[in-house]
Scaffold this motif. Sequence first.
Motif, PDB file in Angstrom:
ATOM      1  N   GLU A 135     -29.312  40.155  -7.741  1.00 19.70           N
ATOM      2  CA  GLU A 135     -28.950  38.777  -7.538  1.00 19.70           C
ATOM      3  C   GLU A 135     -29.186  38.505  -6.012  1.00 19.70           C
ATOM      4  O   GLU A 135     -29.925  37.376  -5.336  1.00 19.70           O
ATOM      5  N   LYS A 136     -28.326  39.807  -5.037  1.00 18.82           N
ATOM      6  CA  LYS A 136     -28.133  39.537  -3.869  1.00 18.82           C
ATOM      7  C   LYS A 136     -30.171  39.377  -3.051  1.00 18.82           C
ATOM      8  O   LYS A 136     -31.082  39.013  -1.685  1.00 18.82           O
TER       9      LYS A 136
ATOM     10  N   SER B 112     -21.132  30.674  -3.923  1.00 15.49           N
ATOM     11  CA  SER B 112     -21.663  30.968  -5.435  1.00 15.49           C
ATOM     12  C   SER B 112     -22.105  30.524  -6.148  1.00 15.49           C
ATOM     13  O   SER B 112     -23.293  30.725  -7.340  1.00 15.49           O
TER      14      SER B 112
ATOM     15  N   THR C 168     -25.986  31.816  -6.940  1.00 17.99           N
ATOM     16  CA  THR C 168     -25.987  32.849  -7.824  1.00 17.99           C
ATOM     17  C   THR C 168     -25.937  32.495  -8.723  1.00 17.99           C
ATOM     18  O   THR C 168     -25.980  33.209  -9.881  1.00 17.99           O
TER      19      THR C 168
ATOM     20  N   ARG D 154     -19.751  37.401  -3.046  1.00 22.09           N
ATOM     21  CA  ARG D 154     -19.324  38.603  -3.996  1.00 22.09           C
ATOM     22  C   ARG D 154     -19.684  37.442  -5.808  1.00 22.09           C
ATOM     23  O   ARG D 154     -19.375  38.875  -6.453  1.00 22.09           O
ATOM     24  N   LYS D 155     -19.645  36.892  -6.137  1.00 18.18           N
ATOM     25  CA  LYS D 155     -19.603  35.587  -6.859  1.00 18.18           C
ATOM     26  C   LYS D 155     -20.865  35.626  -7.863  1.00 18.18           C
ATOM     27  O   LYS D 155     -21.883  35.428  -7.279  1.00 18.18           O
ATOM     28  N   THR D 156     -21.667  37.331  -7.922  1.00 18.34           N
ATOM     29  CA  THR D 156     -22.369  37.235  -9.032  1.00 18.34           C
ATOM     30  C   THR D 156     -22.141  38.000 -10.724  1.00 18.34           C
ATOM     31  O   THR D 156     -21.343  38.487 -10.856  1.00 18.34           O
TER      32      THR D 156
ATOM     33  N   TYR E  83     -21.295  43.484   0.977  1.00 18.69           N
ATOM     34  CA  TYR E  83     -21.677  43.592  -0.416  1.00 18.69           C
ATOM     35  C   TYR E  83     -20.691  43.314  -1.330  1.00 18.69           C
ATOM     36  O   TYR E  83     -20.555  43.049  -2.795  1.00 18.69           O
ATOM     37  N   GLY E  84     -19.942  44.027  -0.923  1.00 17.00           N
ATOM     38  CA  GLY E  84     -19.069  44.406  -2.310  1.00 17.00           C
ATOM     39  C   GLY E  84     -17.118  43.919  -1.307  1.00 17.00           C
ATOM     40  O   GLY E  84     -17.404  44.139   0.231  1.00 17.00           O
TER      41      GLY E  84
ATOM     42  N   SER F 106     -26.787  37.362   2.784  1.00 14.34           N
ATOM     43  CA  SER F 106     -26.283  37.595   1.921  1.00 14.34           C
ATOM     44  C   SER F 106     -25.111  38.225   2.730  1.00 14.34           C
ATOM     45  O   SER F 106     -25.268  38.099   3.937  1.00 14.34           O
TER      46      SER F 106
ATOM     47  N   ARG G  92     -25.803  42.543  -9.476  1.00 12.29           N
ATOM     48  CA  ARG G  92     -25.034  41.951  -7.558  1.00 12.29           C
ATOM     49  C   ARG G  92     -26.605  42.436  -7.138  1.00 12.29           C
ATOM     50  O   ARG G  92     -27.088  41.269  -6.191  1.00 12.29           O
TER      51      ARG G  92
END
Length: 301
Positions: free
Chosen positions: A150-151, A283, A286, A140-142, A164-165, A161, A147
Amino acid sequence: MTTAFRPQLPPLLMEDLVRAALNEDLGRAGDVTSAATIAPHLQATALMNSRDEGVIAGLGLAETAFRLLDPSIRFKTLVADGDRLGPGQSLARIEGPARAVLSAERVALNFLMHLSGVASYTARFAGEIAHTGARVTCTRKTLPGLRAVEKYAVRLGGGSSHRYGLDDAILIKDNHIAVCGGVAKAIAAARAYAGHLVKVEVEVDTLDQFRQALDASPDVVLLDNMTPDMLREAVVINRKHHGLSADDYAKVSGRIVLEASGNVNLTTIRAIAETGIDFISTSKITMAAPTLDIGLDITID
């Protein structure tokens, strides 16, 4: 082994992101430079060219930027997202009103350079562990607001991935465990709360905690900041917990999945993967990916 389809971005998602970026760039008065220096009737032809080697990602966003500025602009892709490029390779040909082409250029290139950088950096990490059964995965470090894309880029680069959240999987971290009162108690509470489609993962940083976690049967255990020797031992403990032979361990579905995190970079990821771990989250792919150098070379018709 089944080949996965390349990921795709929904057009509506792309349009929302690009529209916000164009509004940010155009501000209150639009592109005053182009309006002041370029005659309205002039047409332009441009080529987007890669100036470095990498994996392309974000062509749909780039196309959307030009289309939103002027629907008459023709954007012809010469490669596809996920393709590997060499220096000097052309990505797309753009034709249309010169003012609109110039006004959309920076937003289009910003998305394309950043996402291609993420895809390219991910490919380097994935390449380091291609000889193992492990997969590199993002977190989740986007960058806020980016997000989804980037994913998307991570997947194009050969990565996986993570959740997502906060709403699509349960990940019990050290602070949750501290407040809840222990590993087993936290996993039990999560199991009681979660629906049958929601995965439960727990983070541990000692092998003693890991043993406690196995007894509580989460879906995934995240082994945080463990040395390769500790990770190797955790794989053996997990194998014995499920009563599996060394030959069968990697083939059996339904066992507890092991993920490693912490101190993951291009220098360390190979040794981590060779312990037999299933996933390696970082991380870096990303948050630390350098942009891929892409330029737009324009001529006026």
